[in-house]
Design a protein around this motif. Structure first.
Motif, PDB file in Angstrom:
ATOM      1  N   ALA A  40      20.017 -29.550  15.160  1.00 12.07           N
ATOM      2  CA  ALA A  40      20.413 -29.273  13.785  1.00 12.07           C
ATOM      3  C   ALA A  40      21.014 -30.530  13.158  1.00 12.07           C
ATOM      4  O   ALA A  40      21.269 -31.530  13.841  1.00 12.07           O
ATOM      5  CB  ALA A  40      21.419 -28.126  13.759  1.00 12.07           C
ATOM      6  N   ALA A  41      21.278 -30.475  11.867  1.00 16.18           N
ATOM      7  CA  ALA A  41      21.789 -31.636  11.142  1.00 16.18           C
ATOM      8  C   ALA A  41      23.142 -32.093  11.659  1.00 16.18           C
ATOM      9  O   ALA A  41      23.484 -33.279  11.579  1.00 16.18           O
ATOM     10  CB  ALA A  41      21.870 -31.320   9.648  1.00 16.18           C
ATOM     11  N   ASP A  42      23.944 -31.173  12.216  1.00 13.87           N
ATOM     12  CA  ASP A  42      25.271 -31.539  12.717  1.00 13.87           C
ATOM     13  C   ASP A  42      25.248 -32.051  14.156  1.00 13.87           C
ATOM     14  O   ASP A  42      26.292 -32.297  14.757  1.00 13.87           O
ATOM     15  CB  ASP A  42      26.225 -30.345  12.615  1.00 13.87           C
ATOM     16  CG  ASP A  42      25.770 -29.145  13.435  1.00 13.87           C
ATOM     17  OD1 ASP A  42      24.702 -29.236  14.094  1.00 13.87           O
ATOM     18  OD2 ASP A  42      26.474 -28.115  13.415  1.00 13.87           O
ATOM     19  N   GLY A  43      24.056 -32.222  14.726  1.00 14.52           N
ATOM     20  CA  GLY A  43      23.945 -32.736  16.081  1.00 14.52           C
ATOM     21  C   GLY A  43      23.931 -31.680  17.167  1.00 14.52           C
ATOM     22  O   GLY A  43      23.714 -31.990  18.344  1.00 14.52           O
ATOM     23  N   GLU A  44      24.157 -30.424  16.797  1.00 14.60           N
ATOM     24  CA  GLU A  44      24.113 -29.345  17.773  1.00 14.60           C
ATOM     25  C   GLU A  44      22.657 -28.927  18.007  1.00 14.60           C
ATOM     26  O   GLU A  44      21.842 -28.927  17.073  1.00 14.60           O
ATOM     27  CB  GLU A  44      24.911 -28.130  17.276  1.00 14.60           C
ATOM     28  CG  GLU A  44      26.389 -28.399  17.052  1.00 14.60           C
ATOM     29  CD  GLU A  44      27.114 -28.671  18.357  1.00 14.60           C
ATOM     30  OE1 GLU A  44      27.023 -27.836  19.278  1.00 14.60           O
ATOM     31  OE2 GLU A  44      27.764 -29.732  18.452  1.00 14.60           O
ATOM     32  N   GLY A  45      22.343 -28.573  19.233  1.00 13.79           N
ATOM     33  CA  GLY A  45      20.979 -28.169  19.509  1.00 13.79           C
ATOM     34  C   GLY A  45      20.784 -27.763  20.951  1.00 13.79           C
ATOM     35  O   GLY A  45      21.742 -27.459  21.664  1.00 13.79           O
ATOM     36  N   PHE A  46      19.541 -27.778  21.402  1.00 18.20           N
ATOM     37  CA  PHE A  46      19.242 -27.408  22.778  1.00 18.20           C
ATOM     38  C   PHE A  46      17.961 -28.101  23.219  1.00 18.20           C
ATOM     39  O   PHE A  46      17.163 -28.562  22.400  1.00 18.20           O
ATOM     40  CB  PHE A  46      19.115 -25.888  22.940  1.00 18.20           C
ATOM     41  CG  PHE A  46      18.049 -25.247  22.104  1.00 18.20           C
ATOM     42  CD1 PHE A  46      16.771 -25.039  22.592  1.00 18.20           C
ATOM     43  CD2 PHE A  46      18.332 -24.824  20.802  1.00 18.20           C
ATOM     44  CE1 PHE A  46      15.788 -24.443  21.818  1.00 18.20           C
ATOM     45  CE2 PHE A  46      17.360 -24.218  20.016  1.00 18.20           C
ATOM     46  CZ  PHE A  46      16.080 -24.023  20.525  1.00 18.20           C
ATOM     47  N   SER A  47      17.785 -28.206  24.517  1.00 20.21           N
ATOM     48  CA  SER A  47      16.563 -28.784  25.069  1.00 20.21           C
ATOM     49  C   SER A  47      15.876 -27.748  25.939  1.00 20.21           C
ATOM     50  O   SER A  47      16.505 -26.826  26.462  1.00 20.21           O
ATOM     51  CB  SER A  47      16.869 -30.040  25.881  1.00 20.21           C
ATOM     52  OG  SER A  47      17.603 -29.718  27.047  1.00 20.21           O
ATOM     53  N   ALA A  48      14.575 -27.915  26.085  1.00 22.39           N
ATOM     54  CA  ALA A  48      13.780 -26.971  26.877  1.00 22.39           C
ATOM     55  C   ALA A  48      12.715 -27.746  27.643  1.00 22.39           C
ATOM     56  O   ALA A  48      12.334 -28.864  27.264  1.00 22.39           O
ATOM     57  CB  ALA A  48      13.122 -25.938  25.964  1.00 22.39           C
ATOM     58  N   THR A  49      12.253 -27.160  28.708  1.00 25.74           N
ATOM     59  CA  THR A  49      11.202 -27.771  29.526  1.00 25.74           C
ATOM     60  C   THR A  49      10.121 -26.741  29.832  1.00 25.74           C
ATOM     61  O   THR A  49      10.314 -25.541  29.632  1.00 25.74           O
ATOM     62  CB  THR A  49      11.762 -28.281  30.861  1.00 25.74           C
ATOM     63  OG1 THR A  49      12.320 -27.185  31.594  1.00 25.74           O
ATOM     64  CG2 THR A  49      12.845 -29.333  30.629  1.00 25.74           C
ATOM     65  N   THR A  50       8.995 -27.235  30.314  1.00 25.04           N
ATOM     66  CA  THR A  50       7.942 -26.344  30.775  1.00 25.04           C
ATOM     67  C   THR A  50       7.347 -26.918  32.044  1.00 25.04           C
ATOM     68  O   THR A  50       7.289 -28.138  32.229  1.00 25.04           O
ATOM     69  CB  THR A  50       6.837 -26.180  29.709  1.00 25.04           C
ATOM     70  OG1 THR A  50       5.890 -25.194  30.151  1.00 25.04           O
ATOM     71  CG2 THR A  50       6.104 -27.481  29.450  1.00 25.04           C
ATOM     72  N   ALA A  51       6.938 -26.042  32.931  1.00 20.57           N
ATOM     73  CA  ALA A  51       6.358 -26.484  34.194  1.00 20.57           C
ATOM     74  C   ALA A  51       4.878 -26.779  34.008  1.00 20.57           C
ATOM     75  O   ALA A  51       4.215 -26.180  33.154  1.00 20.57           O
ATOM     76  CB  ALA A  51       6.548 -25.400  35.265  1.00 20.57           C
ATOM     77  N   PRO A  52       4.323 -27.714  34.786  1.00 19.30           N
ATOM     78  CA  PRO A  52       2.880 -27.966  34.715  1.00 19.30           C
ATOM     79  C   PRO A  52       2.095 -26.762  35.157  1.00 19.30           C
ATOM     80  O   PRO A  52       2.573 -25.964  35.984  1.00 19.30           O
ATOM     81  CB  PRO A  52       2.672 -29.160  35.652  1.00 19.30           C
ATOM     82  CG  PRO A  52       3.842 -29.129  36.571  1.00 19.30           C
ATOM     83  CD  PRO A  52       4.987 -28.572  35.771  1.00 19.30           C
ATOM     84  N   LYS A  53       0.899 -26.607  34.621  1.00 17.61           N
ATOM     85  CA  LYS A  53       0.058 -25.475  34.995  1.00 17.61           C
ATOM     86  C   LYS A  53      -0.428 -25.645  36.418  1.00 17.61           C
ATOM     87  O   LYS A  53      -0.728 -26.749  36.860  1.00 17.61           O
ATOM     88  CB  LYS A  53      -1.137 -25.362  34.030  1.00 17.61           C
ATOM     89  CG  LYS A  53      -0.731 -24.967  32.631  1.00 17.61           C
ATOM     90  CD  LYS A  53      -1.947 -24.829  31.731  1.00 17.61           C
ATOM     91  CE  LYS A  53      -1.559 -24.397  30.325  1.00 17.61           C
ATOM     92  NZ  LYS A  53      -2.733 -24.265  29.442  1.00 17.61           N
ATOM     93  N   LYS A  54      -0.491 -24.557  37.117  1.00 17.65           N
ATOM     94  CA  LYS A  54      -0.960 -24.579  38.497  1.00 17.65           C
ATOM     95  C   LYS A  54      -2.477 -24.662  38.545  1.00 17.65           C
ATOM     96  O   LYS A  54      -3.172 -24.151  37.679  1.00 17.65           O
ATOM     97  CB  LYS A  54      -0.495 -23.318  39.247  1.00 17.65           C
ATOM     98  CG  LYS A  54       1.020 -23.149  39.312  1.00 17.65           C
ATOM     99  CD  LYS A  54       1.688 -24.268  40.078  1.00 17.65           C
ATOM    100  CE  LYS A  54       3.197 -24.031  40.173  1.00 17.65           C
ATOM    101  NZ  LYS A  54       3.867 -25.117  40.915  1.00 17.65           N
ATOM    102  N   GLY A  55      -2.930 -25.273  39.635  1.00 13.34           N
ATOM    103  CA  GLY A  55      -4.369 -25.339  39.841  1.00 13.34           C
ATOM    104  C   GLY A  55      -5.019 -26.456  39.065  1.00 13.34           C
ATOM    105  O   GLY A  55      -6.201 -26.639  39.130  1.00 13.34           O
TER     106      GLY A  55
END
Length: 277
Positions: free
Chosen positions: A262-277
């Protein structure tokens, strides 16, 4: 704490640089005047690729890389990666297919179990010069005596849309903090191509309409949620995420990471795993 040290793992970066930095040209102006005359060997396409370590083999013993072990190399020869335990970086000089590794910077965390064991083998094997062979999406680095090999696979990046993202930390300016204990892995979301965001805020499922530009994500309609009551940590995370969705968020997409701020510097991070196979 971060410390400066020379990482033997940086040798793999040099092996990659030589591929991207050195095409070979044979003499001769007439393409038909002789075998190979007037031809130019193309550069092996290793820059701008996320290379995932698969295995390291030494003296006939194979060690499989833990999740997260990888390297990436930029077009200027600077590279960074992770051995599965510590992060590292390096700059290298190249002459033909021989590389000279300068000092690199790396973290110096003590890791036990498989991660620590793999890093130890990687550091032992990736020293001196190595020959490289690219076959499809697989890159193999081999020591001059043929006794040591490192196998890597190119891993495509995750797209913004259609990917299941799992929230893994909260952001405040330059500081990232862990999620409330007990809420890890609970908050997930998907940004659909049709402009809808859906998922779980940590306790309740939610849907909302959103406008996505190349730089921002803005929820344009009300966030509709279920009405379950969950544990304190899950509700704490949900409340924070709910607040953050109330306004435009700048986003930055990495290889398999996504940060929204957000504009005030607050936020969050997220990840995703690689697809199998």
């Amino acid at each position: 704490m971060l410390k400066t040290r020379t990482t033997a793992a940086a040798a793999v970066l040099a092996s990659l640089v030589v591929l991207s930095a050195c095409g070979t040209q044979k003499s001769g102006s007439d393409p038909g005047s002789g075998a190979g005359a007037g031809t130019v060997a193309p550069d092996v396409p290793v820059t701008g690729v996320h290379w995932k370590f698969e295995t390291v083999t030494t003296a006939g013993e194979e060690s499989r890389a833990p999740d997260g072990a990888h390297i990436e190399i930029a077009k200027d020869g600077k590279a960074s990666g992770n051995s599965g335990c510590n992060g590292f970086g390096a700059e290298v000089s190249v002459q033909g297919d021989t590389v000279t590794v300068k000092q690199g910077q790396g973290t110096e965390m003590a890791c036990s179990g498989e991660r620590g064991a793999f890093e130890a083998v990687l550091q032992k094997v990736l020293t001196g010069s190595m020959k490289a062979k690219l076959d499809g999406d697989r890159l193999t680095l081999t020591s001059p005596d043929g006794k040591n090999t490192v196998a890597l696979t190119s891993e495509p990046p995750a797209p913004l849309n259609g990917t299941t993202w799992t929230v893994d930390s909260l952001l405040s300016g330059e500081t990232a903090t862990s999620l409330p204990k007990g809420s890890e892995g609970k908050a997930t979301f998907v940004i659909d191509k049709d402009g809808r965001v859906r998922g779980n805020l940590g306790c309740n499922r939610f849907t909302a309409t959103a406008k996505v530009t190349p730089d921002t994500l803005t929820v344009t309609g009300p966030v509709v949620t279920t009405r379950m009551i969950c544990s304190g940590p899950q509700m704490q995370l949900e409340t924070k995420l709910y607040e953050l969705l109330d306004g435009p968020l700048s986003y930055e997409l990495g290889h398999r990471t996504l940060t929204l701020t957000a504009a005030d510097g607050e936020g969050f991070s997220a990840t995703t795993a690689p697809k199998k196979g």
